[in-house]
Design an enzyme around this catalytic site. Sequence first.
Site, short mmCIF file in Angstrom:
data_model
loop_
_atom_site.label_atom_id
_atom_site.label_comp_id
_atom_site.label_asym_id
_atom_site.label_seq_id
_atom_site.Cartn_x
_atom_site.Cartn_y
_atom_site.Cartn_z
CG ASP A 185 0.41 3.43 -70.16
OD1 ASP A 185 -0.79 3.86 -70.45
OD2 ASP A 185 1.55 3.40 -71.04
CD GLU A 231 -4.00 8.56 -70.03
OE1 GLU A 231 -3.10 9.26 -70.19
OE2 GLU A 231 -4.26 7.98 -71.18
CG ASP A 275 4.45 0.98 -72.71
OD1 ASP A 275 3.68 1.79 -73.37
OD2 ASP A 275 5.02 0.15 -73.24
#
Length: 158
Positions: A7, A67, A139
């Site tokens: 992340d 992502e 996170d």
Amino acid sequence: MRILGLDPSLSSTGWGVIEANGNRLQYIADGFIPTDAKMPIEERLDIIFRTLCEVIATYQPTEAAIEKTFLNKNPESSLKLSMARGVVILAAGYNHIPLYEFEPNKVKKALVGVGHAEKSQVETMIKILLPGCAPKNNDSSDALAMAITRSHYRTAER
């Protein structure tokens, strides 16, 4: 199969490692890489890269997941996120780890079953799917969600 979830963020890049054996998942580790906003950007990016390379050397993942990028309303925030994301992608490439990207809705669907789930629902499912896991912060929790998503889609590919 050991999967590293990522992340990226300039202020705090999250990471999480799981072991996937078929449909069985096991929590290995998680953490985050904070940087000081007062430091020059090149030093902050260097910290993220070097620390992530240490995580990779320690846990030896065979795959990684991140992502897909989304644009913020603030162009400066998008640019900073993109720089951190580039360094995270570089760390995977530098260490010869295949990297898979997933849209936010796919992550939520993989964990909760619906693409528009609340963040709290995702966090609850992480704890259910990875017994004994207590993510260090949001996170690292998001990074673990990425790793879990990769394991679900990997199983579906077979």
